[in-house]
Motif scaffolding. Sequence first.
Motif, PDB file in Angstrom:
ATOM      1  N   ALA A 156      72.030 -63.966-100.765  1.00  0.00           N
ATOM      2  CA  ALA A 156      71.750 -63.319 -99.474  1.00  0.00           C
ATOM      3  C   ALA A 156      73.025 -62.818 -98.826  1.00  0.00           C
ATOM      4  N   ALA A 157      74.105 -63.619 -98.898  1.00  0.00           N
ATOM      5  CA  ALA A 157      75.373 -63.233 -98.274  1.00  0.00           C
ATOM      6  C   ALA A 157      75.979 -62.011 -98.954  1.00  0.00           C
ATOM      7  N   LEU A 158      75.754 -61.874-100.257  1.00  0.00           N
ATOM      8  CA  LEU A 158      76.249 -60.698-100.970  1.00  0.00           C
ATOM      9  C   LEU A 158      75.518 -59.430-100.541  1.00  0.00           C
ATOM     10  N   ASN A 159      74.233 -59.599-100.213  1.00  0.00           N
ATOM     11  CA  ASN A 159      73.398 -58.450 -99.873  1.00  0.00           C
ATOM     12  C   ASN A 159      73.357 -58.147 -98.381  1.00  0.00           C
ATOM     13  N   GLN A 160      73.674 -59.134 -97.550  1.00  0.00           N
ATOM     14  CA  GLN A 160      73.606 -58.967 -96.104  1.00  0.00           C
ATOM     15  C   GLN A 160      74.918 -59.469 -95.502  1.00  0.00           C
ATOM     16  N   ASP A 161      75.784 -58.553 -95.146  1.00  0.00           N
ATOM     17  CA  ASP A 161      77.109 -58.912 -94.628  1.00  0.00           C
ATOM     18  C   ASP A 161      77.045 -59.076 -93.114  1.00  0.00           C
ATOM     19  N   ASP A 162      76.560 -60.237 -92.653  1.00  0.00           N
ATOM     20  CA  ASP A 162      76.499 -60.514 -91.226  1.00  0.00           C
ATOM     21  C   ASP A 162      76.742 -61.996 -90.993  1.00  0.00           C
ATOM     22  N   ASP A 163      77.045 -62.360 -89.760  1.00  0.00           N
ATOM     23  CA  ASP A 163      77.433 -63.737 -89.462  1.00  0.00           C
ATOM     24  C   ASP A 163      76.265 -64.713 -89.529  1.00  0.00           C
ATOM     25  N   LEU A 203      83.912 -67.911 -89.216  1.00  0.00           N
ATOM     26  CA  LEU A 203      82.930 -67.843 -88.132  1.00  0.00           C
ATOM     27  C   LEU A 203      83.526 -68.311 -86.812  1.00  0.00           C
ATOM     28  N   ALA A 204      84.314 -69.392 -86.853  1.00  0.00           N
ATOM     29  CA  ALA A 204      84.923 -69.917 -85.627  1.00  0.00           C
ATOM     30  C   ALA A 204      85.944 -68.947 -85.057  1.00  0.00           C
ATOM     31  N   GLY A 205      86.599 -68.168 -85.929  1.00  0.00           N
ATOM     32  CA  GLY A 205      87.535 -67.164 -85.443  1.00  0.00           C
ATOM     33  C   GLY A 205      86.855 -66.093 -84.614  1.00  0.00           C
ATOM     34  N   ARG A 206      85.600 -65.795 -84.962  1.00  0.00           N
ATOM     35  CA  ARG A 206      84.848 -64.768 -84.231  1.00  0.00           C
ATOM     36  C   ARG A 206      83.986 -65.350 -83.123  1.00  0.00           C
ATOM     37  N   HIS A 207      83.516 -66.584 -83.319  1.00  0.00           N
ATOM     38  CA  HIS A 207      82.609 -67.219 -82.347  1.00  0.00           C
ATOM     39  C   HIS A 207      83.033 -68.676 -82.142  1.00  0.00           C
ATOM     40  N   PRO A 208      84.149 -68.923 -81.492  1.00  0.00           N
ATOM     41  CA  PRO A 208      84.679 -70.293 -81.419  1.00  0.00           C
ATOM     42  C   PRO A 208      83.742 -71.287 -80.746  1.00  0.00           C
ATOM     43  N   GLU A 209      83.050 -70.871 -79.703  1.00  0.00           N
ATOM     44  CA  GLU A 209      82.172 -71.813 -79.001  1.00  0.00           C
ATOM     45  C   GLU A 209      81.021 -72.267 -79.890  1.00  0.00           C
ATOM     46  N   ALA A 210      80.575 -71.395 -80.762  1.00  0.00           N
ATOM     47  CA  ALA A 210      79.434 -71.720 -81.614  1.00  0.00           C
ATOM     48  C   ALA A 210      79.825 -72.496 -82.860  1.00  0.00           C
TER      49      ALA A 210
END
Length: 272
Positions: A156-163, A203-210
């Motif tokens: 899925a990660a290869l086909n869908q490049d989203d967080d 992920l934490a680099g882009r969304h640290p609170e989450a």
Amino acid sequence: MGRDGEAGRTSVAHLYELVERNPRAHLVNTVSVMTDLSRALSEAGDAQEALDTAEKALRLYDEHLHSGAGHTAEISARLLDTLALRLNNTGRHEEALERSEQAVEYGRGLLEADPGRHRPHLSRLLTNQALILVGLGRLDDAVRATLESVALARTAALNQDDDVTLADLALSVYNAALDLGEFGRLDEAAVLAEEAVGHYRALAGRHPEAFAADLGGSLVVWGRLLGDLGRVEAGRDRLREAPGLFASGARPESVGETRALLDSLTGRGEPA
């Protein structure tokens, strides 16, 4: 849950009345709200009310299957999966597995019909099933479910490049590291833990609170595994980084356990 919890209960009660009047118009929204409320209750520590809410949501949905409200396998899978997790949280592991197996069966049917859309969905269902299997002591089955979840999440990660998809992969890999570690496959577990750290760091680099706390948790697992493998100094380095990443709202034991693990490695040197 405070005011938010009361508002959620009031909303559900109102929606319940609307469903009885017109299930076609209101059923799907109502069971979705109930599922969200069940999760919130569980996170707040009210395991029994969370379970009661999940059971009511599935029962309400089943009662109105023939109302023309738009029964779908996706909704059934979500309701069954939620109920499985709530049963598991209250110690009813066998019942939880039965519901989880039903959810996974729906998930496999969805995957066959539309792989691109439903691959992440089945991955999450299998991740949750592995958690239940661990509670039953069926570690070999848990490992199989977890590794299948990882394989699906990778594709899925290869086909869908989203967080969102990356977060699914990170969780699957993290759980696989835990399961393989419990099973004594430490080298494989450490490799997966390192991968989980990489995903959560991004992920934490882009969304640290989450995701900062998830990064901290994955560092703890990686550090512990490295210590178990005799790579003590490398393990210490990971554990030293972890406490500062836990959010202020995290459980105090998250930091305490990390420091205890760090203390346990003190005085142990790297093997020659």
